[in-house]
Design a protein around this motif. Structure first.
Motif, PDB file in Angstrom:
ATOM      1  N   GLN A 257      -9.028  -1.739  -8.240  1.00  0.00           N
ATOM      2  CA  GLN A 257      -7.607  -1.462  -8.103  1.00  0.00           C
ATOM      3  C   GLN A 257      -7.360  -0.661  -6.838  1.00  0.00           C
ATOM      4  O   GLN A 257      -8.265   0.008  -6.328  1.00  0.00           O
ATOM      5  N   PRO A 258      -6.150  -0.695  -6.308  1.00  0.00           N
ATOM      6  CA  PRO A 258      -5.835   0.102  -5.130  1.00  0.00           C
ATOM      7  C   PRO A 258      -5.818   1.581  -5.479  1.00  0.00           C
ATOM      8  O   PRO A 258      -5.842   1.944  -6.653  1.00  0.00           O
ATOM      9  N   PRO A 259      -5.767   2.459  -4.472  1.00  0.00           N
ATOM     10  CA  PRO A 259      -5.737   3.892  -4.743  1.00  0.00           C
ATOM     11  C   PRO A 259      -4.622   4.255  -5.710  1.00  0.00           C
ATOM     12  O   PRO A 259      -3.505   3.764  -5.608  1.00  0.00           O
ATOM     13  N   SER A 260      -4.945   5.119  -6.665  1.00  0.00           N
ATOM     14  CA  SER A 260      -3.957   5.499  -7.675  1.00  0.00           C
ATOM     15  C   SER A 260      -3.142   6.676  -7.182  1.00  0.00           C
ATOM     16  O   SER A 260      -3.673   7.725  -6.882  1.00  0.00           O
ATOM     17  N   ASP A 261      -1.839   6.485  -7.045  1.00  0.00           N
ATOM     18  CA  ASP A 261      -0.948   7.588  -6.710  1.00  0.00           C
ATOM     19  C   ASP A 261       0.442   7.257  -7.248  1.00  0.00           C
ATOM     20  O   ASP A 261       0.690   6.171  -7.772  1.00  0.00           O
ATOM     21  N   ALA A 262       1.336   8.189  -7.108  1.00  0.00           N
ATOM     22  CA  ALA A 262       2.674   8.007  -7.682  1.00  0.00           C
ATOM     23  C   ALA A 262       3.384   6.816  -7.062  1.00  0.00           C
ATOM     24  O   ALA A 262       4.093   6.073  -7.740  1.00  0.00           O
ATOM     25  N   ARG A 263       3.171   6.599  -5.768  1.00  0.00           N
ATOM     26  CA  ARG A 263       3.871   5.502  -5.096  1.00  0.00           C
ATOM     27  C   ARG A 263       3.429   4.156  -5.622  1.00  0.00           C
ATOM     28  O   ARG A 263       4.202   3.211  -5.703  1.00  0.00           O
TER      29      ARG A 263
ATOM     30  N   LEU B 208       6.485  -1.223   2.458  1.00  0.00           N
ATOM     31  CA  LEU B 208       5.793  -2.516   2.406  1.00  0.00           C
ATOM     32  C   LEU B 208       4.375  -2.347   1.861  1.00  0.00           C
ATOM     33  O   LEU B 208       3.912  -3.152   1.042  1.00  0.00           O
ATOM     34  N   THR B 209       3.704  -1.276   2.315  1.00  0.00           N
ATOM     35  CA  THR B 209       2.358  -1.006   1.814  1.00  0.00           C
ATOM     36  C   THR B 209       2.396  -0.661   0.331  1.00  0.00           C
ATOM     37  O   THR B 209       1.550  -1.117  -0.451  1.00  0.00           O
ATOM     38  N   GLY B 210       3.370   0.160  -0.056  1.00  0.00           N
ATOM     39  CA  GLY B 210       3.523   0.498  -1.468  1.00  0.00           C
ATOM     40  C   GLY B 210       3.790  -0.718  -2.332  1.00  0.00           C
ATOM     41  O   GLY B 210       3.250  -0.859  -3.438  1.00  0.00           O
ATOM     42  N   LEU B 211       4.611  -1.619  -1.808  1.00  0.00           N
ATOM     43  CA  LEU B 211       4.907  -2.852  -2.537  1.00  0.00           C
ATOM     44  C   LEU B 211       3.652  -3.721  -2.645  1.00  0.00           C
ATOM     45  O   LEU B 211       3.406  -4.366  -3.672  1.00  0.00           O
TER      46      LEU B 211
ATOM     47  N   GLN C 107      -2.362   2.188  11.444  1.00  0.00           N
ATOM     48  CA  GLN C 107      -2.879   0.941  10.873  1.00  0.00           C
ATOM     49  C   GLN C 107      -4.069   1.165   9.950  1.00  0.00           C
ATOM     50  O   GLN C 107      -4.335   0.356   9.060  1.00  0.00           O
ATOM     51  N   MET C 108      -4.816   2.257  10.184  1.00  0.00           N
ATOM     52  CA  MET C 108      -6.118   2.398   9.545  1.00  0.00           C
ATOM     53  C   MET C 108      -6.067   2.351   8.015  1.00  0.00           C
ATOM     54  O   MET C 108      -6.824   1.597   7.394  1.00  0.00           O
ATOM     55  N   PRO C 109      -5.190   3.119   7.347  1.00  0.00           N
ATOM     56  CA  PRO C 109      -5.183   3.036   5.880  1.00  0.00           C
ATOM     57  C   PRO C 109      -4.765   1.662   5.357  1.00  0.00           C
ATOM     58  O   PRO C 109      -5.268   1.211   4.323  1.00  0.00           O
TER      59      PRO C 109
ATOM     60  N   LEU D  23      -5.295  -1.230   6.961  1.00  0.00           N
ATOM     61  CA  LEU D  23      -6.444  -2.097   7.215  1.00  0.00           C
ATOM     62  C   LEU D  23      -7.527  -1.901   6.171  1.00  0.00           C
ATOM     63  O   LEU D  23      -8.147  -2.864   5.713  1.00  0.00           O
ATOM     64  N   ARG D  24      -7.766  -0.640   5.783  1.00  0.00           N
ATOM     65  CA  ARG D  24      -8.807  -0.371   4.784  1.00  0.00           C
ATOM     66  C   ARG D  24      -8.482  -1.061   3.466  1.00  0.00           C
ATOM     67  O   ARG D  24      -9.356  -1.637   2.810  1.00  0.00           O
ATOM     68  N   GLU D  25      -7.219  -0.996   3.049  1.00  0.00           N
ATOM     69  CA  GLU D  25      -6.845  -1.644   1.797  1.00  0.00           C
ATOM     70  C   GLU D  25      -6.947  -3.167   1.911  1.00  0.00           C
ATOM     71  O   GLU D  25      -7.360  -3.850   0.977  1.00  0.00           O
ATOM     72  N   LEU D  26      -6.590  -3.687   3.081  1.00  0.00           N
ATOM     73  CA  LEU D  26      -6.694  -5.122   3.316  1.00  0.00           C
ATOM     74  C   LEU D  26      -8.158  -5.566   3.256  1.00  0.00           C
ATOM     75  O   LEU D  26      -8.504  -6.561   2.605  1.00  0.00           O
ATOM     76  N   LEU D  27      -9.031  -4.800   3.906  1.00  0.00           N
ATOM     77  CA  LEU D  27     -10.453  -5.111   3.894  1.00  0.00           C
ATOM     78  C   LEU D  27     -11.020  -5.022   2.481  1.00  0.00           C
ATOM     79  O   LEU D  27     -11.879  -5.822   2.091  1.00  0.00           O
ATOM     80  N   ASP D  28     -10.524  -4.066   1.716  1.00  0.00           N
ATOM     81  CA  ASP D  28     -11.029  -3.888   0.356  1.00  0.00           C
ATOM     82  C   ASP D  28     -10.678  -5.085  -0.525  1.00  0.00           C
ATOM     83  O   ASP D  28     -11.466  -5.495  -1.385  1.00  0.00           O
ATOM     84  N   ILE D  29      -9.505  -5.673  -0.311  1.00  0.00           N
ATOM     85  CA  ILE D  29      -9.135  -6.872  -1.075  1.00  0.00           C
ATOM     86  C   ILE D  29     -10.106  -8.011  -0.778  1.00  0.00           C
ATOM     87  O   ILE D  29     -10.576  -8.707  -1.679  1.00  0.00           O
TER      88      ILE D  29
END
Length: 437
Positions: free
Chosen positions: A56-62, A92-95, A130-132, A134-140
């Motif tokens: 799962q993506p990082p867990s936070d309120a957003r 957009l990232t949150g969505l 871009q870095m955070p 990109l990291r989430e994109l790479l993780d997918i």
């Protein structure tokens, strides 16, 4: 009287004999080294170098907000500033995170890519924002097992942030280190049919960066330290992957006789074998240079940490005498700093080596996977070898796996326990291990 070789077969025989004698005369330094973390791992033992694997993506309120809230924010910003409004990247990232949590990977990828595009339009191609994303994109890509696409994206990511060229800003160094970490993961994932070229390129890139950063007075010591420790992991991996080649070498047919019989892969393998033959001294030399630089800062805790790395490097190679000298330095430095808790953490109990994740590959849990845990009770000698092993499994059907684990555990080396400045045997340790297929 001078003897001459009068026939081609005689020349071949003499050449092969010389090669064989040279190889047999080379010192065998590989005995006893095994890749802890590759075939089995202690339950709860993990390292950052293995690569982030998140279901799962990082867990936070957003990430838990309703998609309607995100969409409303996106609509408002587009209405005010158009499709490339600077503030659009965050919603957009949150969505994207929201859809990823729902399992709609296609929509999540589309939103992450759009967020990246917005950042690049507003901040330029080399924006740190871009870095955070990109990291989430790479993780997918990683979780989905899209390894070829992930590999290509990491190449792009590295080029985007300087391609290993100066100036060595914090952003560029972090990107280079992430790229090198991925290269090790790619080797462990075995995504290449033959990983020779990747391992050599990884080692040479790390070496180039390390030397350039060492000569650049504008780069702070932590940047140099991280590159040294990255290269040390490369050496661990390189030595393990090519151990059998060097140890069992000596068959003349495997070595081309003439230059036109060689190809790039042959040259790369020979280059790696040469690096590996000097691996012990290379790794020790790098760490000693880092220790010398760190000593000048007066940071005794960091210095102790590096002596621990050097001790582990010698210990893994079976040189417990030199390893002991480094561990004694750790004891002395932490005692001077009055840090008994840290001393207990590092040297209070035997530790499986290497203790840096060089061989461990974290994998996401998949439905249907059966995790077999084997409980083992054993002794560890003052030289860091396990013996007198007894295993316990919950299912009798796993006895074969338990026997396999005992054989593997007997082959690895441990950092021994140190008490009152000396290595000490420990009896009847009990730990839980998981075999990795």
């Amino acid at each position: 009287m001078v003897s001459k070789i009068n026939s081609w077969p005689e020349f071949i025989a003499l050449y092969s004999t010389c090669i064989l004698l040279l190889l047999l005369a080379a010192p065998t330094v590989w005995a006893g080294k095994n890749a802890y973390g590759e075939a089995f791992v202690r339950v709860g033992h993990s390292w950052a170098d293995s690569g982030p694997v998140q279901g799962q993506p990082p867990s936070d309120a957003r990430a838990t907000r309703d998609d309607g809230q995100y969409q409303h924010q996106v609509d408002e910003l587009e209405g005010e500033g158009g499709p490339y409004a600077e503030a659009l990247a965050e919603p957009l990232t949150g969505l994207g995170r929201h859809y990823r949590q729902k399992g709609d990977i296609g929509e999540a990828l589309r939103l992450y890519r759009r967020a990246l595009h917005v950042v690049r339009v507003n901040d330029g191609l080399y924006s740190e924002r871009q870095m955070p994303i990109l990291r989430e994109l790479l993780d997918i890509y990683r979780v989905n097992g899209e390894l070829e696409l992930l590999d290509n994206r990491y190449d792009y990511y590295f080029r985007l942030y300087g391609n290993g060229q100066p100036p060595y800003t914090d952003v560029r160094l972090r990107a280079a280190l992430a790229y090198l970490r991925w290269q090790r993961e790619a080797v462990r994932l075995e995504i290449d049919e033959d990983d020779t070229l990747r391992i050599l390129a990884m080692y040479q890139l790390n070496d180039k960066l390390q030397k350039s950063v060492a000569a650049d007075s504008s780069v702070a010591l932590p940047g140099y330290r991280d590159l040294v420790l990255s290269q040390l992991r490369n050496l661990y991996l390189l030595e393990d992957r090519f151990a059998s080649t060097v140890q069992n070498a000596g068959l003349a047919p495997s070595t081309p006789l003439f230059a036109d019989s060689w190809n790039q892969e042959d040259f790369s393998k020979k280059r790696l074998e040469l690096i590996q033959r000097g691996g012990l001294s290379r790794g020790a030399g790098m760490l000693q240079a880092l220790i010398d630089r760190t000593a000048a800062t007066g940071d005794r805790t960091e210095l102790a940490r590096l002596y621990l790395e050097l001790g582990d490097w010698y210990q893994w190679h079976g040189n417990d005498s030199l390893a002991g000298e480094q561990y004694q330095q750790v004891v002395q430095l932490l005692s001077q700093e009055n840090q008994p808790d840290l001393l207990q953490q590092w040297l209070g109990q035997p530790r499986e080596l290497p203790d840096n994740g060089a061989f461990w590959l974290s994998r996401p849990d998949r439905e249907g996977d059966r995790q077999v845990v084997v409980s083992v009770r054993y002794d560890v000698s003052a030289k860091g070898r396990a013996s007198n092993m007894q295993t316990i499994v919950s299912d009798p059907a796993d006895e074969g796996l338990a026997s396999r684990l005992k054989r593997k555990l007997a082959r690895i080396r441990f950092r021994p326990r140190w008490v009152n400045g000396a290595a000490e045997a420990v009896l009847q340790i009990q730990r839980d291990y998981q075999l990795i297929d």
